[in-house]
Design a protein around this motif. Structure first.
Motif, mmCIF file in Angstrom:
data_model
loop_
_atom_site.group_PDB
_atom_site.id
_atom_site.type_symbol
_atom_site.label_atom_id
_atom_site.label_comp_id
_atom_site.label_asym_id
_atom_site.label_seq_id
_atom_site.Cartn_x
_atom_site.Cartn_y
_atom_site.Cartn_z
ATOM 1 N N HIS A 139 0.861 -1.189 0.000
ATOM 2 C CA HIS A 139 0.000 0.000 0.000
ATOM 3 C C HIS A 139 0.898 1.240 0.000
ATOM 4 O O HIS A 139 1.499 1.584 1.015
ATOM 5 N N HIS A 140 0.990 1.868 -1.147
ATOM 6 C CA HIS A 140 1.951 2.956 -1.307
ATOM 7 C C HIS A 140 1.601 4.137 -0.392
ATOM 8 O O HIS A 140 0.483 4.660 -0.416
ATOM 9 N N PRO A 141 2.571 4.582 0.426
ATOM 10 C CA PRO A 141 2.287 5.666 1.376
ATOM 11 C C PRO A 141 1.962 7.001 0.712
ATOM 12 O O PRO A 141 1.332 7.861 1.335
ATOM 13 N N TYR A 142 2.365 7.177 -0.556
ATOM 14 C CA TYR A 142 2.034 8.431 -1.239
ATOM 15 C C TYR A 142 0.538 8.554 -1.509
ATOM 16 O O TYR A 142 0.063 9.630 -1.880
ATOM 17 N N ALA A 160 -0.782 15.795 -5.707
ATOM 18 C CA ALA A 160 -0.536 15.252 -7.048
ATOM 19 C C ALA A 160 -0.321 13.741 -7.012
ATOM 20 O O ALA A 160 -0.758 13.014 -7.915
ATOM 21 N N SER A 161 0.319 13.249 -5.974
ATOM 22 C CA SER A 161 0.621 11.817 -5.886
ATOM 23 C C SER A 161 -0.626 10.964 -5.714
ATOM 24 O O SER A 161 -0.634 9.784 -6.074
ATOM 25 N N LEU A 162 -1.693 11.555 -5.170
ATOM 26 C CA LEU A 162 -2.909 10.790 -4.908
ATOM 27 C C LEU A 162 -3.515 10.215 -6.183
ATOM 28 O O LEU A 162 -4.112 9.133 -6.165
ATOM 29 N N ARG A 166 0.478 4.075 -9.881
ATOM 30 C CA ARG A 166 1.507 3.541 -8.997
ATOM 31 C C ARG A 166 2.860 3.418 -9.707
ATOM 32 O O ARG A 166 3.918 3.609 -9.099
ATOM 33 N N GLN A 167 2.807 3.121 -11.026
ATOM 34 C CA GLN A 167 4.033 2.936 -11.787
ATOM 35 C C GLN A 167 4.873 4.218 -11.867
ATOM 36 O O GLN A 167 6.073 4.156 -12.119
ATOM 37 N N GLU A 168 4.235 5.378 -11.677
ATOM 38 C CA GLU A 168 4.961 6.648 -11.747
ATOM 39 C C GLU A 168 5.534 7.071 -10.400
ATOM 40 O O GLU A 168 6.277 8.054 -10.321
#
Length: 234
Positions: A139-142, A160-162, A166-168
């Protein structure tokens, strides 16, 4: 002795009672870590530090040596470091002074001798001060939020990260608890298994299962059963 494997296994366990010696596919949980260490040629000694007589007996039966841990170092609030520090001092009293410590937590039964040998080889090749096994964070923290003082959501990192694929996003890793390697003198000086310059040993999600609940134990059994079936077809 160049490498000593230390396995900390206190008797108390809140989430899964007696989990360090609970049965997993016909063997006590701690036996998997002992066997991984015994199967690695680079490891010169395998020691279980515990306050519990039954865990000590089971550990010795499976080939480990026992270090008696004082009850004061086996409380819910006692850190892993203080238990390992005591174990190192106990070994020194016996004339055993390993150059490097390999910490193996007994709740990582799917870490095997191959992983251990591979990690030690990587540690030596990199001439690193320490190594910690990790796996990619599921689960990516970003993508996470926090709640501000007014009860409103705000991004943990940036808005912006939301919405980014995920690949970026940069790959993020979490420590999986399976393998820690560090020079003994560095550990005693820094009082931490993480030090600047530490390198990762990346493991897959299956090998990274950390047993804390009955569901984790079931997942390990499923993985072991599938592996046994696959081996039987070869």
């Amino acid at each position: 002795m160049n490498y000593a494997a230390l396995i900390p296994a206190r008797g108390g366990s809140k989430g899964l009672p007696r989990k360090n010696i609970i049965d997993l596919a016909g063997k006590p949980l701690i036996a998997y870590s002992i066997e991984a260490a015994l199967g690695c040629a680079a490891v010169g000694g395998v020691y279980v530090t515990t306050d519990d007589a039954e865990i000590a007996t089971v550990s010795v039966e499976h080939g480990a040596q026992h270090i008696a841990r004082p009850a004061t170092l086996a409380t819910d609030n006692a850190s892993t470091f203080v238990a390992i520090e005591h174990a190192i001092a106990s070994l020194a009293e016996q004339g055993v002074k390993p150059a490097h410590i390999v910490l193996l937590q007994p709740t990582s039964p799917l870490r095997n001798a191959h992983h251990l040998a591979d990690a030690i080889a990587a540690y030596e090749a990199a001439d690193a001060p320490a190594l910690i096994s990790v796996c990619e964070e599921e689960h990516h923290p970003y993508k996470n939020f926090r709640v501000d003082g007014g009860g409103r959501l705000e991004p943990l990192f940036d808005a912006a990260s939301l919405s980014k694929p995920r690949q970026e996003l940069p790959k993020i890793y979490r420590q999986n608890g399976a393998i820690y390697i560090i020079r003994t003198e560095t550990l005693l000086r820094e009082k931490s298994f993480y030090v600047a310059g530490c390198i990762p040993y990346v493991m897959g999600s299956d090998a990274s299962v950390d047993v804390d609940t009955a569901e984790d134990l079931l997942r390990c059994k499923t993985i072991l059963d599938a592996s046994a079936k696959e081996a039987g077809r070869e």
